[in-house]
Design an enzyme around this catalytic site. Structure first.
Site, mmCIF file in Angstrom:
data_model
loop_
_atom_site.group_PDB
_atom_site.id
_atom_site.type_symbol
_atom_site.label_atom_id
_atom_site.label_comp_id
_atom_site.label_asym_id
_atom_site.label_seq_id
_atom_site.Cartn_x
_atom_site.Cartn_y
_atom_site.Cartn_z
ATOM 1 N N LYS A 87 18.479 -2.576 -11.109
ATOM 2 C CA LYS A 87 17.223 -3.202 -10.716
ATOM 3 C C LYS A 87 17.467 -4.010 -9.456
ATOM 4 O O LYS A 87 18.297 -4.921 -9.442
ATOM 5 C CB LYS A 87 16.735 -4.094 -11.843
ATOM 6 C CG LYS A 87 15.448 -4.813 -11.539
ATOM 7 C CD LYS A 87 14.922 -5.457 -12.794
ATOM 8 C CE LYS A 87 13.723 -6.312 -12.530
ATOM 9 N NZ LYS A 87 13.282 -6.974 -13.760
ATOM 10 N N LYS B 72 15.048 0.909 -10.608
ATOM 11 C CA LYS B 72 13.801 0.215 -10.296
ATOM 12 C C LYS B 72 13.966 -0.607 -9.032
ATOM 13 O O LYS B 72 14.960 -1.329 -8.934
ATOM 14 C CB LYS B 72 13.460 -0.694 -11.473
ATOM 15 C CG LYS B 72 12.230 -1.518 -11.296
ATOM 16 C CD LYS B 72 12.030 -2.336 -12.514
ATOM 17 C CE LYS B 72 10.939 -3.326 -12.235
ATOM 18 N NZ LYS B 72 10.854 -4.321 -13.253
HETATM 19 C C1 PBG Z 1 10.905 -8.632 -15.468
HETATM 20 C C2 PBG Z 1 10.160 -7.503 -14.872
HETATM 21 C C3 PBG Z 1 9.624 -7.407 -13.582
HETATM 22 C C4 PBG Z 1 9.004 -6.157 -13.515
HETATM 23 C C5 PBG Z 1 9.163 -5.547 -14.755
HETATM 24 N N1 PBG Z 1 9.897 -6.388 -15.576
HETATM 25 C C6 PBG Z 1 9.586 -8.396 -12.489
HETATM 26 C C7 PBG Z 1 10.827 -8.926 -11.886
HETATM 27 O O1 PBG Z 1 11.947 -8.587 -12.273
HETATM 28 O O2 PBG Z 1 10.728 -9.727 -10.986
HETATM 29 C C8 PBG Z 1 8.287 -5.595 -12.340
HETATM 30 C C9 PBG Z 1 7.498 -4.376 -12.597
HETATM 31 C C10 PBG Z 1 6.578 -3.998 -11.509
HETATM 32 O O3 PBG Z 1 6.571 -4.572 -10.406
HETATM 33 O O4 PBG Z 1 5.780 -3.094 -11.743
HETATM 34 N N2 PBG Z 1 10.636 -8.774 -16.819
#
Ligand code: PBG
Length: 332
Positions: free
Chosen positions: A199, A252
Site C-alpha cells: 500500500k 493499492k
Molecule cells: C485505511 C484505508 C484507506 C483506504 C482504504 N483503507 C485510506 C488510507 O490508507 O489512507 C483508501 C481507499 C480509497 O481511497 O479508495 N483504512
C-alpha cells in the site's frame, strides 16, 4: 502500392468484427472479479450521499444490508465493509465491539444472502479520535506492536460475526501473522486474509477520507505506507505477507502501480488483488460529468488494464454499476 514486408502481415484481419474480437480476447473482465466497498455509518437514520465519491453513500446498518443484497443480485460475489462508529477513542476500540455496525451488517448479510462473500476492512483509522491507523506513541508516531493487538481483536470479532475474509489495510508489520494466529486459535482456520501488503502513501485516497469519516487530520501516513518510487520493496512486502499466511495479496492504488501488480502476479502463486481507489473513481466520474470522456468506456478500460496487469480481483466503487451494465445480473 507494393508493401515490402508482404501482404501476409495484416494484424487487422482478426480485429474486423465483434465476434473475432470476442474470440481472441486475451483478458476477460466480468462481475466475478469485482468487489464493491460499502460504508456503514452507525448513527445515520437514512443513507447519506458522499460528496467526494459521486454515486456512493454511507448507510445505516439496515440499508447497508439491503445494498449488499443489491450487489449480490447485480451479479457480484463479494462486498468489502467499512465502518464509521458512533464513538471514537484513542485506541479505536469500537472496531472490535461485537455490536459494532460492521459486525451487525455481517451477521445480517450472512442470514439473508449467505452465498455473498463478506469481507471486512481491518484498520483502526476510522475508529480512532486522532485518525491514525493505530495506537500512538508519546511522540505522535504509531506503535506498531501495540496496534497489532487491536487489529487481532477486530479480526476475531469480524470472524465471530461471520465474515468470510478480513482485510487488514493499515500496513503494520506483522499484521498478517498476528491475525492468522488469533483466527486459528479462536477456531476460525477458514477465515481468509486479504492483506493490503503493498500500500503506497498516495494522493489518490483523498475522497475516501470523507467517505470513511476520517476528518481533516489523518496522521502522517508516509511512515508506514510505501513511497511511490519502490518496486523491490513491494516484492519484499508481498513475499513477507505470503509467508505470514496471507491468502490474497493486494496492491493499492491500482492504476499508478500496474507494473507492481504485474511483478507480483509473475512472482507469487497466491492471487493478487488491486484497489481501484477513490481518487481514480471520482476523477473519472467528474471528467465524464464534464463531458470529457465516456464514463462506462473509461471505467471498463481502467478495470481491464488492472486485470490485464495481473490482478485476479479488483475492489472498485464502480463494481455494482459495472455488474448492472453487463449481462451477468442474476434473475432472482
Ligand atoms: C485505511 C484505508 C484507506 C483506504 C482504504 N483503507 C485510506 C488510507 O490508507 O489512507 C483508501 C481507499 C480509497 O481511497 O479508495 N483504512
Amino acid at each position: 502500392m507494393t508493401l515490402e514486408f508482404g501482404p501476409h502481415i495484416r494484424h487487422q484481419r482478426l480485429r474486423k468484427t465483434p465476434s473475432t474480437r470476442a474470440m481472441l480476447r486475451e483478458t476477460t473482465l466480468n462481475a466475478d472479479h469485482l468487489i464493491q466497498p460499502i460504508f456503514i455509518h452507525e448513527t445515520l437514520k437514512k443513507p447519506k450521499p458522499i460528496a467526494t465519491l459521486p454515486g456512493m453513500s454511507q448507510y445505516p446498518v439496515a440499508d447497508a444490508v439491503k445494498e449488499a443484497e443489491a450487489c449480490f443480485k447485480a451479479g457480484l460475489h463479494a462486498v468489502l465493509l467499512f465502518g464509521i462508529p458512533e464513538k471514537k477513542d484513542e485506541a479505536g476500540s469500537a472496531a472490535w465491539d461485537p455490536n459494532g455496525g460492521v459486525q451487525q451488517v455481517i451477521r445480517a448479510i450472512k442470514k439473508r444472502v449467505p452465498e455473498l462473500v463478506v469481507m471486512a476492512d481491518c484498520c483502526l483509522c476510522e475508529y480512532t479520535t486522532h485518525g491514525h491507523c493505530g495506537v500512538l506513541t508519546d511522540d505522535g508516531g504509531l506503535d506498531n506492536d501495540e496496534t497489532l493487538d487491536g487489529l487481532a481483536k477486530t479480526a476475531v470479532s469480524y470472524a465471530e460475526a461471520g465474515a468470510d475474509w478480513v482485510a487488514p489495510s493499515g500496513m503494520m508489520d506483522g499484521m498478517v501473522a498476528a491475525i492468522r494466529h488469533v483466527l486459528d486459535t479462536h477456531g476460525y482456520p477458514l477465515t481468509a486474509i486479504l492483506s493490503y501488503a503493498v500500500k503506497y502513501a498516495s494522493a489518490f485516497y483523498g475522497p475516501f477520507r470523507d467517505a470513511a469519516g476520517s476528518d481533516a487530520f489523518c496522521g502522517e501516513r508516509t511512515h508506514h505506507q510505501m513511497q511511490p518510487s519502490q518496486r523491490k520493496e513491494a516484492i519484499a512486502e508481498a513475499e513477507q505477507d505470503a509467508l505470514e499466511g496471507a491468502d490474497v495479496i493486494m496492491v493499492k492504488p491500482a492504476l499508478a502501480y500496474l507494473d507492481i501488480i504485474r511483478d507480483l502476479a509473475d512472482r507469487l502463486t497466491i492471487p493478487i488483488a488491486a484497489y481501484h481507489v477513490s481518487g481514480t473513481y471520482s476523477m473519472t466520474k467528474l471528467a465524464a460529468k464534464a463531458g470529457l470522456i465516456d464514463e462506462a468506456a473509461a471505467f471498463h478500460e481502467q478495470l481491464m488494464g488492472i486485470k490485464r496487469a495481473g490482478a485476479q480481483l479488483i475492489i472498485s466503487y464502480y463494481a455494482k454499476e459495472f455488474a448492472l451494465k453487463t449481462a451477468h445480473a442474476r434473475s432472482k
